[in-house]
Design a protein around this motif. Structure first.
Motif, PDB file in Angstrom:
ATOM      1  N   CYS A  33      49.492  38.237  44.018  1.00  0.00           N
ATOM      2  CA  CYS A  33      49.833  39.393  44.834  1.00  0.00           C
ATOM      3  C   CYS A  33      48.511  40.064  45.198  1.00  0.00           C
ATOM      4  CB  CYS A  33      50.653  40.420  44.043  1.00  0.00           C
ATOM      5  SG  CYS A  33      52.174  39.796  43.378  1.00  0.00           S
ATOM      6  N   MET A  34      48.506  40.764  46.296  1.00  0.00           N
ATOM      7  CA  MET A  34      47.310  41.499  46.673  1.00  0.00           C
ATOM      8  C   MET A  34      47.699  42.910  47.067  1.00  0.00           C
ATOM      9  SD  MET A  34      44.889  38.747  48.610  1.00  0.00           S
ATOM     10  CE  MET A  34      43.424  39.644  48.083  1.00  0.00           C
ATOM     11  N   ALA A 100      46.376  40.294  41.767  1.00  0.00           N
ATOM     12  CA  ALA A 100      47.008  39.992  40.489  1.00  0.00           C
ATOM     13  C   ALA A 100      47.341  38.507  40.465  1.00  0.00           C
ATOM     14  CB  ALA A 100      48.285  40.807  40.321  1.00  0.00           C
ATOM     15  N   VAL A 101      46.779  37.822  39.459  1.00  0.00           N
ATOM     16  CA  VAL A 101      47.047  36.401  39.297  1.00  0.00           C
ATOM     17  C   VAL A 101      47.338  36.134  37.829  1.00  0.00           C
ATOM     18  CG1 VAL A 101      46.195  34.041  39.598  1.00  0.00           C
ATOM     19  CG2 VAL A 101      45.440  35.865  41.169  1.00  0.00           C
ATOM     20  N   PRO A 102      48.547  35.719  37.434  1.00  0.00           N
ATOM     21  CA  PRO A 102      49.704  35.532  38.304  1.00  0.00           C
ATOM     22  C   PRO A 102      50.324  36.859  38.715  1.00  0.00           C
ATOM     23  CG  PRO A 102      50.317  35.206  36.029  1.00  0.00           C
ATOM     24  CD  PRO A 102      48.839  35.431  36.037  1.00  0.00           C
ATOM     25  N   GLU A 111      48.826  44.954  36.251  1.00  0.00           N
ATOM     26  CA  GLU A 111      48.875  43.537  36.580  1.00  0.00           C
ATOM     27  C   GLU A 111      47.637  43.070  37.313  1.00  0.00           C
ATOM     28  OE1 GLU A 111      53.533  43.822  37.822  1.00  0.00           O
ATOM     29  OE2 GLU A 111      52.470  41.998  38.393  1.00  0.00           O
ATOM     30  N   TYR A 112      46.901  44.011  37.899  1.00  0.00           N
ATOM     31  CA  TYR A 112      45.785  43.662  38.776  1.00  0.00           C
ATOM     32  C   TYR A 112      44.486  43.573  37.966  1.00  0.00           C
ATOM     33  CZ  TYR A 112      48.780  44.106  42.807  1.00  0.00           C
ATOM     34  OH  TYR A 112      49.772  43.895  43.727  1.00  0.00           O
ATOM     35  N   ALA A 113      44.000  42.349  37.818  1.00  0.00           N
ATOM     36  CA  ALA A 113      42.816  42.115  36.988  1.00  0.00           C
ATOM     37  C   ALA A 113      41.531  41.994  37.785  1.00  0.00           C
ATOM     38  CB  ALA A 113      43.009  40.850  36.151  1.00  0.00           C
TER      39      ALA A 113
END
Length: 125
Positions: A33-34, A100-102, A111-113
């Protein structure tokens, strides 16, 4: 290795427009996701807009920017954009792109790393 670099910030008057860009490298779009986030001085970082490449580029927006901001992803050119129209002084903040991956919900900050360095947007009245 995922890298994100924002550009396009600046200073505008109320009602003006800006287009932010984020050059993305190494992002596995089918798993990611972005999003665009912002943080004003003394406030928590908040999500502004999200795009979900594995869901046909479905998008979601913070209520405060619906109808004014448009997020878009060009995977061919590896660019995430945020078109900001009808800007207000309360939009003033540092803006960040992130991935975010995944991707799980895609709307939770935690979630966003992977983050860019940020670009400043200032809207004067």
């Amino acid at each position: 290795q995922i890298q994100l670099v924002e550009s396009g910030g600046g200073s505008v008057q109320t009602g003006g427009s800006l287009r932010l860009s984020c050059a993305a490298s190494g992002v596995p779009y089918n798993k990611a996701c972005m999003g665009w986030f912002r943080q004003a001085p003394g406030k928590k970082r908040e999500g502004v807009a999200y795009v979900f490449p594995d869901l046909g580029d479905n998008t979601q927006y913070h209520d405060s920017v619906k109808g004014r901001f448009v997020i878009s992803l060009d995977t061919a050119n590896h660019t995430l954009s945020l078109q900001m129209n009808s800007l207000k002084p309360e939009d003033t903040a540092m803006y960040y792109c992130a991935t975010a991956v995944p991707c799980y919900t895609g709307t939770r900050l935690g979630e966003y790393a992977y983050w860019g360095q940020g670009t400043q947007v200032t809207v004067s009245s």
